[in-house]
Design an enzyme around this catalytic site. Structure first.
Site, mmCIF file in Angstrom:
data_model
loop_
_atom_site.group_PDB
_atom_site.id
_atom_site.type_symbol
_atom_site.label_atom_id
_atom_site.label_comp_id
_atom_site.label_asym_id
_atom_site.label_seq_id
_atom_site.Cartn_x
_atom_site.Cartn_y
_atom_site.Cartn_z
ATOM 1 N N LYS A 1 0.802 -1.239 0.000
ATOM 2 C CA LYS A 1 0.000 0.000 0.000
ATOM 3 C C LYS A 1 0.827 1.278 0.000
ATOM 4 C CE LYS A 1 -0.724 0.006 4.967
ATOM 5 N NZ LYS A 1 -1.440 -0.693 6.027
ATOM 6 N N ARG B 1 -7.606 -0.585 17.270
ATOM 7 C CA ARG B 1 -8.033 -0.259 15.917
ATOM 8 C C ARG B 1 -9.071 -1.321 15.575
ATOM 9 N NH1 ARG B 1 -4.206 0.629 10.624
ATOM 10 N NH2 ARG B 1 -4.885 -1.498 10.166
HETATM 11 C C1 LIG Z 1 -0.544 -1.545 6.551
HETATM 12 C C2 LIG Z 1 -0.928 -2.805 7.183
HETATM 13 C C3 LIG Z 1 0.036 -3.794 7.382
HETATM 14 C C4 LIG Z 1 1.504 -3.588 7.064
HETATM 15 O O1 LIG Z 1 2.102 -2.725 7.993
HETATM 16 P P1 LIG Z 1 3.669 -2.385 7.962
HETATM 17 O O2 LIG Z 1 3.924 -1.662 9.218
HETATM 18 O O3 LIG Z 1 3.893 -1.557 6.738
HETATM 19 O O4 LIG Z 1 4.384 -3.692 7.890
HETATM 20 C C5 LIG Z 1 -0.387 -4.989 7.940
HETATM 21 N N1 LIG Z 1 -1.676 -5.193 8.275
HETATM 22 C C6 LIG Z 1 -2.627 -4.269 8.094
HETATM 23 C C7 LIG Z 1 -4.031 -4.555 8.498
HETATM 24 C C8 LIG Z 1 -2.283 -3.034 7.537
HETATM 25 O O5 LIG Z 1 -3.234 -2.108 7.372
#
Ligand SMILES: *Cc1c(COP(=O)(O)O)cnc(C)c1O
Length: 362
Positions: free
Chosen positions: A39, A130
């Site tokens: 993302k 969250r």
């Molecule tokens: C963005 C996200 C991740 C990845 O997080 P990083 O800190 O970039 O490794 C994993 N799980 C969810 C639900 C996310 O939104």
């Protein structure tokens, strides 16, 4: 067309691939598989392909429009779906993260209509506040969701160090493992995936403290920026400069450090403060808040300091830069996650993907 070449994100795919491969090898001895999270680079196809070349089979992104771009790997939607997009979720993603029954009902209908089976990673909130069900809601929730055709409750997951900064530890990750064991004992669900979080879980992994039973991590920042996300320490053997930002100097003039005149508010309503450091050589770069989060820029050249930025201008103190600074000169920066997110989602920033650094033309 205005022929913009800068500001530019330089994305080194070989380094991303190396990082992904190194992390897979770090996790594999613990029985942990990795989902590659795309993302922060807007689900760029090239980035997805680099992760797949490293052996990652599942790509994960928070946005459906990014998943639609990604190559034919198994795809997972990270953000809880909007029920009215259920049809697209089932079409574009093999997995989605969920915590609401109404959404599962919509996904179930959409999956049935499409003749598909959609896999659900049920999110459990173990303290970060969250997304996710409270642990004691999981069993009753699963009992209800099991009646829905077209979807399969295929695992449990949790997300930490996001909203509240709660750190993963053996106790909170252990809650997931216990819940999975309970679901199995009650003959409700055999979890394929028990997902113990994001890049913030890597510190625990390195210490060998991830509870047995966790078999998946969802990694974005660690792959792209080569850092864990608790203290943002570089991870051994990983590149932290797979993505850099370049911008051009458009003015280089010696100026005093104290402004002339009475001080009101700056462009963003703040009242700035100044320390007198005498006359300094300042460069203005064609880069601003429309392109990046300036507080997250990490200058890569020596003797360069970021003074601040407005929407379109970044001010650098280059007095300690060892050579002369010229208009047109390109400066490079490393990026924090927030700065990278801003740059990668800015339409003004050129994205340059490099697969063979040695043959880079420009
Ligand atoms: C963005 C996200 C991740 C990845 O997080 P990083 O800190 O970039 O490794 C994993 N799980 C969810 C639900 C996310 O939104």
């Amino acid at each position: 067309m205005v022929g913009n070449m800068y500001p530019r994100l330089r994305i080194d795919l070989a380094k991303i691939r190396h990082n992904a491969q190194t992390l897979r090898e770090l996790a594999r001895p613990w029985g942990i598989d990795i989902w590659g999270v795309t993302k922060v680079l807007c689900g760029a196809v090239q980035v997805g392909e680099a992760m797949m070349a490293a052996g990652i089979a599942t790509l994960a992104d928070s946005r459906l429009e990014n998943l639609a771009r990604l190559p034919t790997a198994e795809r997972a939607l990270l953000r809880l779906p909007d029920p009215r997009q259920a049809e697209a979720v089932v079409r574009l993603a093999h997995w989605s993260l969920n915590s609401e029954l109404v959404t599962l009902e919509a996904l179930s209908q959409a999956a049935l209509a499409a003749g598909k089976r959609h896999r659900v990673l049920l999110m459990v909130d173990v303290g970060d506040l969250r997304e996710g069900l409270w642990p004691d809601e999981v069993i009753p929730f699963v009992r209800q969701a099991l009646h829905l055709p077209g979807i399969e409750i295929a695992g449990l997951g949790t997300n930490l160090t996001c909203f509240s900064g709660v750190l993963p530890d053996p106790t909170n990750l252990g809650v997931l493992v216990q819940l999975a064991a309970e679901l199995k004992r009650l003959s409700l669900v055999e979890c394929q995936v028990i997902s113990g979080g994001n890049s913030s879980s890597l510190e625990l992994l390195q210490q060998g403290k991830i509870p047995k039973g966790i078999n998946n991590l969802r990694l974005g920042e660690a792959i792209i920026l080569g850092r864990e996300t608790i203290a943002r320490r570089p991870l051994p053997g990983l590149f932290t400069d797979a993505v850099t930002l370049q911008a051009v100097a458009i003015e280089v003039i010696e100026k005093p450090t104290l402004p002339t005149g009475s001080i009101g508010q700056d462009a963003f309503g703040q009242r700035p403060a100044f320390t007198d450091l005498g006359v300094r050589r300042r460069a203005i770069l064609a880069l601003g808040r429309q392109d990046v989060h300036p507080e997250g820029l990490l200058p890569l050249e020596p003797g360069v300091r970021v003074l601040g930025a407005s929407s379109d201008h970044l001010l650098l103190d280059t007095s300690d830069y060892p050579e002369g600074v010229k208009v047109g000169q390109v400066f490079s920066f490393g990026l924090t996650y927030g700065a990278l997110l801003a740059a990668s989602t800015s339409p003004y920033v050129v994205k340059q993907f490099i697969s063979h650094p040695e043959r880079e033309g420009t």
